[in-house]
Scaffold this active site. Sequence first.
Site, PDB file in Angstrom:
ATOM      1  CE  LYS A  13     -17.194 -29.158 -28.737  1.00  0.00           C
ATOM      2  NZ  LYS A  13     -15.958 -29.294 -29.546  1.00  0.00           N
ATOM      3  NE  ARG A  88     -17.831 -22.685 -31.075  1.00  0.00           N
ATOM      4  CZ  ARG A  88     -18.206 -23.927 -31.354  1.00  0.00           C
ATOM      5  NH1 ARG A  88     -19.199 -24.484 -30.716  1.00  0.00           N
ATOM      6  NH2 ARG A  88     -17.561 -24.615 -32.239  1.00  0.00           N
ATOM      7  NE  ARG A 127     -16.261 -34.362 -37.308  1.00  0.00           N
ATOM      8  CZ  ARG A 127     -16.329 -33.390 -36.406  1.00  0.00           C
ATOM      9  NH1 ARG A 127     -16.782 -33.638 -35.191  1.00  0.00           N
ATOM     10  NH2 ARG A 127     -15.932 -32.173 -36.720  1.00  0.00           N
ATOM     11  NE  ARG A 160     -18.736 -30.451 -38.597  1.00  0.00           N
ATOM     12  CZ  ARG A 160     -18.522 -30.119 -37.329  1.00  0.00           C
ATOM     13  NH1 ARG A 160     -18.870 -30.962 -36.369  1.00  0.00           N
ATOM     14  NH2 ARG A 160     -17.960 -28.976 -37.018  1.00  0.00           N
ATOM     15  NE  ARG A 171     -14.332 -26.619 -37.148  1.00  0.00           N
ATOM     16  CZ  ARG A 171     -14.334 -27.931 -37.372  1.00  0.00           C
ATOM     17  NH1 ARG A 171     -13.854 -28.409 -38.514  1.00  0.00           N
ATOM     18  NH2 ARG A 171     -14.838 -28.752 -36.479  1.00  0.00           N
TER      19      ARG A 171
HETATM   20  P1  AP5 Z   1     -16.292 -35.359 -32.124  1.00  0.00           P
HETATM   21  O1  AP5 Z   1     -16.812 -35.960 -30.865  1.00  0.00           O
HETATM   22  O2  AP5 Z   1     -17.196 -35.332 -33.288  1.00  0.00           O
HETATM   23  O3  AP5 Z   1     -15.670 -33.906 -31.827  1.00  0.00           O
HETATM   24  P2  AP5 Z   1     -16.347 -32.583 -31.286  1.00  0.00           P
HETATM   25  O4  AP5 Z   1     -15.659 -32.165 -30.026  1.00  0.00           O
HETATM   26  O5  AP5 Z   1     -17.826 -32.711 -31.232  1.00  0.00           O
HETATM   27  O6  AP5 Z   1     -15.830 -31.576 -32.414  1.00  0.00           O
HETATM   28  P3  AP5 Z   1     -16.593 -30.637 -33.419  1.00  0.00           P
HETATM   29  O7  AP5 Z   1     -15.714 -30.504 -34.630  1.00  0.00           O
HETATM   30  O8  AP5 Z   1     -18.007 -31.031 -33.638  1.00  0.00           O
HETATM   31  O9  AP5 Z   1     -16.528 -29.275 -32.594  1.00  0.00           O
HETATM   32  P4  AP5 Z   1     -16.651 -27.858 -33.105  1.00  0.00           P
HETATM   33  O10 AP5 Z   1     -16.749 -27.134 -31.835  1.00  0.00           O
HETATM   34  O11 AP5 Z   1     -15.627 -27.391 -34.048  1.00  0.00           O
HETATM   35  O12 AP5 Z   1     -17.973 -27.902 -34.030  1.00  0.00           O
HETATM   36  P5  AP5 Z   1     -19.454 -27.430 -33.782  1.00  0.00           P
HETATM   37  O13 AP5 Z   1     -20.333 -28.373 -34.504  1.00  0.00           O
HETATM   38  O14 AP5 Z   1     -19.732 -27.163 -32.363  1.00  0.00           O
HETATM   39  O15 AP5 Z   1     -14.930 -36.140 -32.510  1.00  0.00           O
HETATM   40  C1  AP5 Z   1     -14.208 -35.822 -33.679  1.00  0.00           C
HETATM   41  C2  AP5 Z   1     -13.684 -37.117 -34.358  1.00  0.00           C
HETATM   42  O16 AP5 Z   1     -12.745 -37.747 -33.481  1.00  0.00           O
HETATM   43  C3  AP5 Z   1     -14.783 -38.156 -34.623  1.00  0.00           C
HETATM   44  O17 AP5 Z   1     -14.520 -38.753 -35.864  1.00  0.00           O
HETATM   45  C4  AP5 Z   1     -14.640 -39.164 -33.471  1.00  0.00           C
HETATM   46  O18 AP5 Z   1     -15.004 -40.446 -33.887  1.00  0.00           O
HETATM   47  C5  AP5 Z   1     -13.168 -39.067 -33.122  1.00  0.00           C
HETATM   48  N1  AP5 Z   1     -12.917 -39.196 -31.682  1.00  0.00           N
HETATM   49  C6  AP5 Z   1     -13.665 -38.677 -30.664  1.00  0.00           C
HETATM   50  N2  AP5 Z   1     -13.113 -38.954 -29.467  1.00  0.00           N
HETATM   51  C7  AP5 Z   1     -11.983 -39.676 -29.736  1.00  0.00           C
HETATM   52  C8  AP5 Z   1     -10.982 -40.263 -28.909  1.00  0.00           C
HETATM   53  N3  AP5 Z   1     -11.020 -40.155 -27.562  1.00  0.00           N
HETATM   54  N4  AP5 Z   1      -9.962 -40.917 -29.525  1.00  0.00           N
HETATM   55  C9  AP5 Z   1      -9.904 -41.020 -30.873  1.00  0.00           C
HETATM   56  N5  AP5 Z   1     -10.823 -40.493 -31.701  1.00  0.00           N
HETATM   57  C10 AP5 Z   1     -11.851 -39.816 -31.139  1.00  0.00           C
HETATM   58  O19 AP5 Z   1     -19.472 -26.001 -34.522  1.00  0.00           O
HETATM   59  C11 AP5 Z   1     -19.353 -25.879 -35.906  1.00  0.00           C
HETATM   60  C12 AP5 Z   1     -19.512 -24.425 -36.328  1.00  0.00           C
HETATM   61  O20 AP5 Z   1     -20.818 -23.949 -35.979  1.00  0.00           O
HETATM   62  C13 AP5 Z   1     -18.560 -23.417 -35.691  1.00  0.00           C
HETATM   63  O21 AP5 Z   1     -17.333 -23.347 -36.374  1.00  0.00           O
HETATM   64  C14 AP5 Z   1     -19.371 -22.112 -35.783  1.00  0.00           C
HETATM   65  O22 AP5 Z   1     -19.318 -21.581 -37.074  1.00  0.00           O
HETATM   66  C15 AP5 Z   1     -20.773 -22.601 -35.520  1.00  0.00           C
HETATM   67  N6  AP5 Z   1     -21.142 -22.567 -34.097  1.00  0.00           N
HETATM   68  C16 AP5 Z   1     -21.489 -23.634 -33.314  1.00  0.00           C
HETATM   69  N7  AP5 Z   1     -21.762 -23.252 -32.054  1.00  0.00           N
HETATM   70  C17 AP5 Z   1     -21.572 -21.903 -32.016  1.00  0.00           C
HETATM   71  C18 AP5 Z   1     -21.678 -20.929 -30.988  1.00  0.00           C
HETATM   72  N8  AP5 Z   1     -22.033 -21.260 -29.720  1.00  0.00           N
HETATM   73  N9  AP5 Z   1     -21.387 -19.631 -31.304  1.00  0.00           N
HETATM   74  C19 AP5 Z   1     -21.052 -19.270 -32.568  1.00  0.00           C
HETATM   75  N10 AP5 Z   1     -20.922 -20.148 -33.581  1.00  0.00           N
HETATM   76  C20 AP5 Z   1     -21.181 -21.460 -33.312  1.00  0.00           C
HETATM   77 ZN    ZN Z   2     -19.403 -31.779 -32.298  1.00  0.00          ZN
END
Ligand code: AP5
Ligand code: ZN
Length: 205
Positions: A13, A88, A127, A160, A171
């Site tokens: 994402k 979410r 990452r 992270r 997660r």
């Molecule tokens: P990347 O694009 O960074 O992945 P992402 O989908 O953004 O994954 P996240 O880990 O950021 O998602 P998440 O939902 O767990 O975390 P969030 O920050 O929202 O890609 C990952 C890696 O893969 C990178 O190194 C990239 O280079 C590589 N890559 C990408 N695409 C690729 C491909 N096609 N092929 C190969 N490699 C690839 O949330 C974190 C925390 O915040 C949650 O756990 C929660 O505690 C809190 N939080 C956030 N939002 C909410 C909400 N709405 N409600 C409640 N709590 C929340």
């Molecule tokens: Zn992300």
Amino acid sequence: KRLILIGPPGSGKGTQSPIIKDEYCLCHLATGDMLRAAVAAKTPLGVKAKEAMNKGELVSDDLVVGIIDEAMKKPSCQKGFILDGFPRTVVQAQKLDEMLQNQGVKVDKVLNFAIDDAILEERITGRWIHPSSGRTYHTKFAPPKVLGVDDVTGEPLIQRKDDTAAVLKLRLEAFHKQTEPGLVANLHAEKPPKEVTVEVEKVLS
Ligand code: AP5
Ligand code: ZN
């Protein structure tokens, strides 16, 4: 355009958002990025969110709804937005509905980043991020020019806190239990009609 990106941790994402954002002149609203910035700055919001985030649990609906409500009012979001990681939970989705109704706007598309869980550990543990810009790298799939250093600023990259195999498991559990069933309903449509009806009823109940 108004887009919602749904997908498990590591599904890409945050990698795709900046590209779509530039192409369509949208704002990128990533609740995770905003919460991490709040944690780093030790704001009251960050203090409240930190523990849940480090444990791989969801932060309370009230906190994230408040951030999104605030952020969507920014002038840069008036042309459209990408919601990355929000909503979410069902409650968050309902609140979003209300906010959009008040503004008289609608979501154009929900992009579901479907991916096998087994692929995610390698993506997450490899990452590296540049915190101030949100630029994301991967030791194998998207390596920086110099190991551990941001290509653009030359500043150090960090990992992270929640990007460990153990926290990823939690997660993913949160995603499959709280996000996926509430917002996306996959039916086994190849089954006989009566069995599909049972599934539909289960989803709607
Ligand atoms: P990347 O694009 O960074 O992945 P992402 O989908 O953004 O994954 P996240 O880990 O950021 O998602 P998440 O939902 O767990 O975390 P969030 O920050 O929202 O890609 C990952 C890696 O893969 C990178 O190194 C990239 O280079 C590589 N890559 C990408 N695409 C690729 C491909 N096609 N092929 C190969 N490699 C690839 O949330 C974190 C925390 O915040 C949650 O756990 C929660 O505690 C809190 N939080 C956030 N939002 C909410 C909400 N709405 N409600 C409640 N709590 C929340
Ligand atoms: Zn992300």
